[in-house]
Each structure stands twice: as structure tokens, then as C-alpha cells.
Design an enzyme around this catalytic site. Structure first.
Site, mmCIF file in Angstrom:
data_model
loop_
_atom_site.group_PDB
_atom_site.id
_atom_site.type_symbol
_atom_site.label_atom_id
_atom_site.label_comp_id
_atom_site.label_asym_id
_atom_site.label_seq_id
_atom_site.Cartn_x
_atom_site.Cartn_y
_atom_site.Cartn_z
ATOM 1 N N HIS A 94 0.840 -1.197 0.000
ATOM 2 C CA HIS A 94 0.000 0.000 0.000
ATOM 3 C C HIS A 94 0.877 1.249 0.000
ATOM 4 O O HIS A 94 1.986 1.249 0.545
ATOM 5 C CB HIS A 94 -0.888 0.034 1.250
ATOM 6 N N ALA A 127 6.590 -23.766 6.572
ATOM 7 C CA ALA A 127 5.222 -23.421 6.953
ATOM 8 C C ALA A 127 5.118 -21.988 7.464
ATOM 9 O O ALA A 127 5.996 -21.501 8.187
ATOM 10 C CB ALA A 127 4.727 -24.383 8.037
ATOM 11 N N ALA A 145 10.440 -22.088 8.694
ATOM 12 C CA ALA A 145 9.034 -21.862 9.028
ATOM 13 C C ALA A 145 8.869 -20.547 9.780
ATOM 14 O O ALA A 145 9.669 -20.210 10.649
ATOM 15 C CB ALA A 145 8.512 -23.017 9.888
ATOM 16 N N LYS A 168 23.031 -19.944 7.453
ATOM 17 C CA LYS A 168 24.212 -20.707 7.054
ATOM 18 C C LYS A 168 24.003 -21.239 5.643
ATOM 19 O O LYS A 168 22.877 -21.254 5.134
ATOM 20 C CB LYS A 168 24.474 -21.865 8.017
#
Length: 204
Positions: A94, A127, A145, A168
Site C-alpha cells: 500500500h 510453513a 518456518a 548458514k
């Protein structure tokens, strides 16, 4: 409720979802800018905006609860990509610099408010990871994740955190050279000189 009844409801729910996805996938893939072979998506449980700017290579899978927003800038996803549940990818932002307008009413964007996102081949996105505009995820990288990625990362790096940082390398240079020799044609491989430059700039 008895366990047997629960299992029947679960199987029925999965069957309904499978049928919905099978139908929606046909139309979603046709609407994409480009879509390779063996691509699996779950449109019935996900949110997609800007399919005309979305390109996916071969052997890719975008799971349930994905949020893909590429309305003003393209999203290019390579080959052999793995996503964990609930990824979010946004190629735009935005505008927040307009005096006298609510943010929601600021529709006239600047070029810097939308930038292409590229996810190169052989990447695993964990995830609940979020990838923001202007980011390139290098070949073979692993995104932890929950990471929020707002900067590009080099090939074969492991990154994580909020905001995400390089943690790493995934392989040594010699291992990458061997990996690429097995998987890629000679003209598609990253050279040893290029890898050494990346490692010196990133991990030194």
C-alpha cells in the site's frame, strides 16, 4: 461422536475438497501467465489474486491456506518447489505517503510500491513463511518456518527469522558443484567462481 463417524466425516470432507480443487485447478491454471506440468494447487482453501501475473514451473506444489497476491507485479515460481502449509507471497504494498487520504483510499501507486518476486528452482519454503515484494529466493535455498523474507537471499542458503537473515549455507561449494552436476545441464550450472564470490560476500 463415535470414532467411526468422525473418520467418515473426515473422508467425506477430503473428497469434497478434492473434487472442488480438481475443477478449480483447471480454470486457475488456464488463467495463470504460465503453468508447467505436474503442478498441484489447492484453490478451494487458498486465496489467489493476480493469476495473470503468476508463473509456476514444473513439479511444484502450493498447499492449503496459501495467500498469493500478485496483482500489480509478477510472481515467478521455478521448478521443483516445495511449500509448507500457509505460505504468503505479496508482490505489492500500500502507498502510505499521501497526505490527506486514508491508506485504504490511496489507489495511485508509485513504481516502487510493486516489485517482482522470484523463487528459483529447488527451493523449500517452510510453513507460515511470508515473502514480500522485490525478493528473489536463490536456487536451492531453504526458508525456515515462520520467516518474513523482505530481502533477497543467495543460492543454497538457509534463512530464517523476522525479518529473515541468512543463517548458514546448505552445502559446501564442492557439494553444490556435485549437486548441480547431477541435476542440471552444464550450461545451467552455477560456476565455481560465482559460488566463491557469493560465499565470500555472504559467509566470510
Amino acid at each position: 461422536m463415535p470414532d467411526k463417524a468422525v473418520r467418515i466425516i473426515e473422508k467425506a470432507s477430503h473428497l469434497i475438497e478434492f473434487c472442488k480443487d480438481s475443477i478449480l485447478c483447471f480454470f486457475f491454471k488456464k488463467a495463470m501467465k504460465a503453468c508447467g506440468t505436474n503442478v498441484k494447487i489447492k484453490p478451494s482453501t487458498s486465496v489467489y489474486f493476480g493469476l495473470e501475473n503468476l508463473s509456476i514451473g514444473n513439479n511444484g506444489s502450493i498447499p492449503r491456506y496459501a495467500h498469493i497476491f500478485c496483482t500489480e507485479a509478477p510472481l515467478k515460481i521455478g521448478n521443483n518447489i516445495v511449500f509448507g502449509p500457509s505460505p504468503t507471497i505479496v508482490t505489492g504494498n500500500h502507498r502510505i505517503d499521501v497526505v490527506g487520504k486514508y491508506i485504504v483510499d490511496s489507489h495511485d501507486k508509485l513504481p516502487e510500491n510493486d516489485k517482482e518476486v522470484r523463487i528459483e528452482d529447488d527451493v523449500w519454503v517452510g510453513a507460515n513463511a511470508t515473502i514480500l515484494m522485490g525478493v528473489t529466493i536463490g536456487r536451492g535455498a531453504v526458508i525456515a518456518a515462520g520467516a518474513v523474507v523482505n530481502k533477497s537471499c543467495p543460492p543454497y542458503s538457509i534463512i530464517g527469522g523476522i525479518p529473515a537473515k541468512v543463517i548458514k549455507p546448505r552445502f559446501s561449494i564442492d557439494e553444490i558443484l556435485k549437486h548441480e552436476e547431477i541435476l542440471y545441464a552444464e550450461d545451467q550450472r552455477i560456476s565455481k567462481n560465482e559460488l566463491e564470490k557469493i560465499y565470500n560476500e555472504t559467509y566470510a
